[in-house]
Design a protein around this motif. Structure first.
Motif, short mmCIF file in Angstrom:
data_model
loop_
_atom_site.label_atom_id
_atom_site.label_comp_id
_atom_site.label_asym_id
_atom_site.label_seq_id
_atom_site.Cartn_x
_atom_site.Cartn_y
_atom_site.Cartn_z
N LYS A 167 0.82 -1.19 0.00
CA LYS A 167 0.00 0.00 0.00
C LYS A 167 0.87 1.25 0.00
O LYS A 167 1.89 1.32 0.69
CB LYS A 167 -0.91 0.00 1.23
CG LYS A 167 -1.95 1.10 1.22
CD LYS A 167 -2.89 0.97 2.42
CE LYS A 167 -3.93 2.08 2.40
NZ LYS A 167 -4.84 2.00 3.57
N GLY A 192 -1.13 7.21 0.02
CA GLY A 192 -2.52 7.61 -0.09
C GLY A 192 -3.46 6.41 -0.11
O GLY A 192 -3.05 5.26 -0.30
N ALA A 193 -4.74 6.70 0.10
CA ALA A 193 -5.74 5.63 0.10
C ALA A 193 -5.96 5.06 -1.29
O ALA A 193 -6.54 3.98 -1.43
CB ALA A 193 -7.05 6.17 0.66
N ARG A 194 -5.51 5.76 -2.32
CA ARG A 194 -5.73 5.32 -3.70
C ARG A 194 -4.45 4.84 -4.37
O ARG A 194 -4.36 4.80 -5.59
CB ARG A 194 -6.33 6.48 -4.51
CG ARG A 194 -7.67 6.97 -3.99
CD ARG A 194 -8.07 8.28 -4.66
NE ARG A 194 -8.15 8.14 -6.10
CZ ARG A 194 -9.24 7.76 -6.77
NH1 ARG A 194 -10.35 7.48 -6.09
NH2 ARG A 194 -9.25 7.67 -8.07
N GLN A 195 -3.46 4.45 -3.60
CA GLN A 195 -2.17 4.08 -4.17
C GLN A 195 -1.76 2.66 -3.77
O GLN A 195 -1.90 2.26 -2.62
CB GLN A 195 -1.07 5.05 -3.71
CG GLN A 195 -1.18 6.43 -4.32
CD GLN A 195 0.00 7.31 -3.94
OE1 GLN A 195 0.79 6.95 -3.05
NE2 GLN A 195 0.13 8.44 -4.59
N LEU A 196 -1.27 1.93 -4.76
CA LEU A 196 -0.60 0.65 -4.55
C LEU A 196 0.77 0.74 -5.20
O LEU A 196 0.92 1.32 -6.28
CB LEU A 196 -1.40 -0.50 -5.17
CG LEU A 196 -2.70 -0.91 -4.49
CD1 LEU A 196 -3.38 -2.00 -5.30
CD2 LEU A 196 -2.42 -1.41 -3.07
N GLU A 200 -2.96 -3.38 -15.88
CA GLU A 200 -4.22 -2.72 -15.54
C GLU A 200 -5.41 -3.58 -15.95
O GLU A 200 -6.38 -3.73 -15.20
CB GLU A 200 -4.28 -1.36 -16.23
CG GLU A 200 -3.28 -0.34 -15.65
CD GLU A 200 -3.20 0.92 -16.49
OE1 GLU A 200 -3.88 0.96 -17.54
OE2 GLU A 200 -2.45 1.84 -16.13
N CYS A 232 -8.15 -5.35 -13.41
CA CYS A 232 -9.59 -5.16 -13.60
C CYS A 232 -10.31 -6.49 -13.70
O CYS A 232 -11.41 -6.67 -13.17
CB CYS A 232 -9.84 -4.33 -14.86
SG CYS A 232 -9.37 -2.58 -14.70
#
Length: 317
Positions: A249, A252-256, A274, A278
């Motif tokens: 992680k 940020g909450a939107r990052q890997l 990507e 998905c």
């Protein structure tokens, strides 16, 4: 007398021979101002099969050059093969221009039709001004051969006012790509990419290139053309080189964050990653309708009874 037609040359020679103007071919050559080869070929026109001569729309316009080409093709491929090539035109009573007739006799028209298999042979099948694509330019070249507009790259280059090299490369690129698994029928290959594949073919040979393409068509399905070029060129990292890949992680909450040994290499395949992520998310996540359906089934009496029965069977109650 320059570029005399065979029929006229033979007539003048035999007429002069009958009138005593000359007694040998050498005397006729000097008097008519032609070469010995031209006279010899003109006299050999009568020895050609009638169906070959009849293929020309104007047999009287056949030149010594045409006779030489026909004799060379017969000597190389055999008379039976040549007659078979023109059989369809002969049975239909077709009359072709000199250029189209020679292309048919040499087998160029047949090769062009085979190259256009499934793509149509009409004039409107390739839009005008579409010569930027190797496939479109190759199709225009082959259609011109079939229609008798030209018989070789040079004639096509003059007619289209294009580089002979571009036309030759377009034909070679299209033929090569159509022979490779996964690439067959692809219309988006550019000259830059296609010439790289031609370089691969020159370095490795067609058979080795096809074997590599057959392997990559399974392991790189959906990959971009750039990534496939890297793979063909041996720039791919081997599985053993990727000894450790870890996803953690980010801040940020939107990052890997993906940690690996060859980040620059994997970054080339970010689009493929990507799509793969998905696909995984689609399997892991459930829609609201699906969750509601599971809750409804759980609360039904039949489900509760079946669950209790199964629980009792497992625990021996």
């Amino acid at each position: 007398m320059k570029k005399r037609k065979c029929v006229l040359t033979a007539f003048l020679y035999r007429d002069g021979l009958a009138e005593g103007k000359w007694a040998t071919q050498k005397g006729a050559v000097d008097a008519l101002g032609i070469s010995q080869a031209e006279l010899s070929l003109a006299l050999k026109l009568d020895a050609l099969p009638a169906e070959l001569v009849g293929l020309f729309e104007s047999p009287g316009e056949i030149t010594p050059y045409s006779v030489r080409v026909i004799r060379e093709v017969i000597a190389r491929d055999g008379l039976d093969v040549v007659v078979q090539r023109i059989a369809q035109h002969v049975s239909a009573g077709s009359k072709l221009s000199t250029r189209a007739a020679l292309a048919t006799i040499k087998g160029q028209a047949f090769a062009a039709k085979r190259a256009l298999s499934g793509r149509g042979t009409s004039e409107t099948a390739v839009p005008k001004g579409s010569s930027d694509s190797p496939k479109d330019l190759s199709d225009r070249y082959h259609r011109g051969v079939i229609q008798g507009k030209w018989a070789n790259y040079s004639g096509c280059a003059r007619a289209l006012d294009l580089s002979r090299k571009n036309i030759r490369d377009a034909v070679c690129i299209t033929a090569l790509m159509d022979s490779l698994p996964y690439f067959r029928g692809m219309g988006g290959v550019t000259f830059v990419v296609g010439r790289k594949f031609l370089a691969f073919e020159k370095a490795w040979g067609r058979q080795a290139l096809q074997q590599r393409a057959r392997h990559l068509s399974f392991v790189m399905k959906g990959a971009s053309i750039e990534n496939i070029l890297w793979a063909f060129n041996g720039e791919n990292v081997q599985p053993s080189d990727l000894a450790r890949i870890r996803i953690r992680k980010g801040r940020g909450a939107r990052q890997l964050i993906i940690d690996c040994n060859h980040a620059d290499f994997l970054f080339r395949y970010r689009r493929e990653f990507e799509l793969a992520i998905c696909s995984v998310l689609q399997r892991l996540t459930l829609s609201g309708e699906t969750i509601a359906m599971f809750r409804w089934a759980r609360d039904t009496p039949k489900f509760k009874a079946a669950f209790a029965k199964g629980y009792a069977a497992r625990h021996g109650n």
